[in-house]
Design an enzyme around this catalytic site. Structure first.
Site, mmCIF file in Angstrom:
data_model
loop_
_atom_site.group_PDB
_atom_site.id
_atom_site.type_symbol
_atom_site.label_atom_id
_atom_site.label_comp_id
_atom_site.label_asym_id
_atom_site.label_seq_id
_atom_site.Cartn_x
_atom_site.Cartn_y
_atom_site.Cartn_z
ATOM 1 N N LYS A 15 12.852 98.797 115.475
ATOM 2 C CA LYS A 15 11.757 98.548 116.421
ATOM 3 C C LYS A 15 10.482 98.100 115.710
ATOM 4 O O LYS A 15 9.590 97.535 116.332
ATOM 5 C CB LYS A 15 11.503 99.784 117.272
ATOM 6 C CG LYS A 15 12.648 100.060 118.226
ATOM 7 C CD LYS A 15 12.253 101.011 119.344
ATOM 8 C CE LYS A 15 13.364 101.139 120.368
ATOM 9 N NZ LYS A 15 14.551 101.846 119.845
HETATM 10 C C1 PLP Z 1 15.809 101.649 120.394
HETATM 11 C C2 PLP Z 1 16.980 101.838 119.518
HETATM 12 C C3 PLP Z 1 18.246 101.332 119.855
HETATM 13 C C4 PLP Z 1 18.517 100.604 121.152
HETATM 14 O O1 PLP Z 1 17.926 99.324 121.157
HETATM 15 P P1 PLP Z 1 17.784 98.520 122.536
HETATM 16 O O2 PLP Z 1 17.111 97.252 122.167
HETATM 17 O O3 PLP Z 1 16.941 99.383 123.434
HETATM 18 O O4 PLP Z 1 19.144 98.320 123.074
HETATM 19 C C5 PLP Z 1 19.291 101.507 118.959
HETATM 20 N N1 PLP Z 1 19.117 102.190 117.810
HETATM 21 C C6 PLP Z 1 17.918 102.704 117.459
HETATM 22 C C7 PLP Z 1 17.804 103.471 116.201
HETATM 23 C C8 PLP Z 1 16.809 102.547 118.289
HETATM 24 O O5 PLP Z 1 15.627 103.063 117.938
#
Ligand code: PLP
Length: 429
Positions: free
Chosen positions: A106
């Site tokens: 993220k």
């Molecule tokens: C947010 C997150 C996801 C999921 O990602 P999306 O784009 O919401 O599908 C997967 N793994 C981790 C570690 C995350 O922080």
């Protein structure tokens, strides 16, 4: 290029799409058309750096809204950490997206969104609201930290995030304010929605920072091109497996594909919050309340970006199936996979990466053809230390970047679930 809302004909320019986050009709913004990369882009892609790829891709979405020089600097700053493609075994690779400041993928989207919003806000003060159950909040805090003109308000549920996660939300200071809410994550999200819709706050330019913002999706498409570039010399088909919750990461991959990236298939890998794999199977989309799992960043019962995928595929499940397969796995399977892969190949997956790994293996079983499988490793295993140590029955090392948070002082303001009190604080600070 115009950006339109998935719920109507309302369209805006990129500045408005980024500053609004969500369209007025509650829809998500999508580009009016998917820009195409020229064949020449792919011919020598293996010689390009990640920021160079990022610049060329971003330019097609942002056009002249950001001058080239500014955009280059922005992307260099956002991508100042590695995103290596690491072999796990045989034909399986891990695209390690966790080398940023909060050790989760993220970071990529949040850092880009922070800088782009600041540029478009053009000196006007803005207030960014983010409700979080843990990881999103820390990436947003890191992504916006010290970004001029923007104050960030993180709403998190008291006692419902891990101690280390809490430190990652509450120890920034400066333009990042942590609001500890005496309620659940759903209460935080409801408060955030109410704040965003409040007329009295509108003149303060409030906006949201969750994965609905198009500015988070655009940079998440860069690393699909990058992974392809690293593996191109092998001349094999490529399959990406994405551990998914709100499906922002997978939607970004679909954008890359529609821009011309040669991808054979995407695997939508989930935990038991499996509405999308079930949709692929049955053709019926049924949102449900989320269930808690060990891959908790994917505990989503009604993925927000499904609306964007539906838009890309004209709400036709047959079109989804042409390019996406879906699989889901239990916590027991996830922990067993963390252990097995570690024992057999020495590669340590986090629980989310383990779900993606299983998706690839499952797909491989059903296929005869040879391909390179790339799993998106979305978090460093130390972020989920309890589950990982319990799986491999060994202690693991915590990177300095992560343990450093634990040593800092928590600063948060406590609130009951009371809209007026929260609003008053946000107005004043
Ligand atoms: C947010 C997150 C996801 C999921 O990602 P999306 O784009 O919401 O599908 C997967 N793994 C981790 C570690 C995350 O922080």
């Amino acid at each position: 290029m115009k950006y339109y809302s998935t719920r109507g004909k309302h369209s805006v320019n990129i500045q408005e799409a980024v500053l609004n986050g969500l369209a007025d009709d509650g829809g998500l913004y999508m580009p009016a058309y998917i820009p195409q990369l020229p064949a020449s882009f792919f011919e020598n892609i293996e010689n390009k750096s990640l920021p160079e790829i990022g610049f060329e891709v971003a330019k097609l979405f942002l056009e002249d809204s950001v001058p080239d020089k500014v955009l280059k600097e922005m992307i260099d700053e956002v991508l100042n950490f590695d995103i290596p493609v690491v072999p796990v075994h045989n034909n399986i690779y891990s695209l390690e997206l966790f080398h940023g400041p909060t050790l989760a993928f993220k970071d990529v989207g949040a850092r880009f969104m922070g800088r782009l919003m600041s540029y478009y806000a053009d000196g006007n003060a803005m207030k960014v609201i983010a409700a979080t159950s843990g990881d999103t909040g820390s990436a947003v805090a890191a992504g916006f930290y010290n970004v001029p003109g923007i104050n960030v308000y993180i709403l998190y549920p008291k006692g419902k995030v891990s101690p280390l996660q809490e430190k990652q939300l509450t120890t920034w200071g400066g333009n990042i304010k942590a609001l500890e809410i005496e309620g659940t994550f759903d209460d935080c999200q409801a408060l955030a929605k109410q704040l965003l819709a409040d007329e009295g706050l509108q003149k303060h330019q409030v906006t949201s920072a969750n994965s609905i913002n198009i500015a988070r999706l655009i940079p998440q498409s860069f690393y699909y091109f990058w992974a392809y570039a690293q593996l191109k010399k092998e001349h094999k088909k490529i399959v990406f497996s994405i551990p998914s919750g709100n499906f922002g990461n997978l939607t970004a991959g679909l954008l890359a594909y529609k821009m011309g990236l040669p991808v054979n298939r995407f695997i939508a890998s989930t935990n038991i919050n499996n509405v999308v794999p079930q949709y692929l199977e049955s053709g019926t989309y049924e949102a449900r309340p989320s269930l808690s799992t060990v891959s908790n960043a994917m505990d989503v019962g009604n993925p927000s970006n499904f609306e964007r995928m539906n838009d890309l595929f004209q709400e036709d499940v047959a079109k989804f199936r042409e390019i996406i397969s879906g699989y889901y796995f239990t916590d027991e399977e996830t922990k067993a996979t963390v252990q097995k892969v570690y024992k057999e190949s020495g590669y340590l997956l986090d629980p989310h990466g383990a779900v993606a790994y299983m998706g690839l293996v499952q797909y491989q079983k059903e296929q005869q053809e040879d391909f390179n499988g790339v799993l998106l490793e979305t978090a460093h295993p130390a972020k989920f230390i309890e589950t990982v140590e319990e799986s491999i029955l060994e202690k693991i090392e915590v990177p300095e970047k992560l343990s450093a948070f634990g040593k800092k002082e928590k600063v948060a303001t406590l609130f009951p679930v009371d809209f007026q009190q929260v609003k008053a604080f946000i107005k004043q600070h």
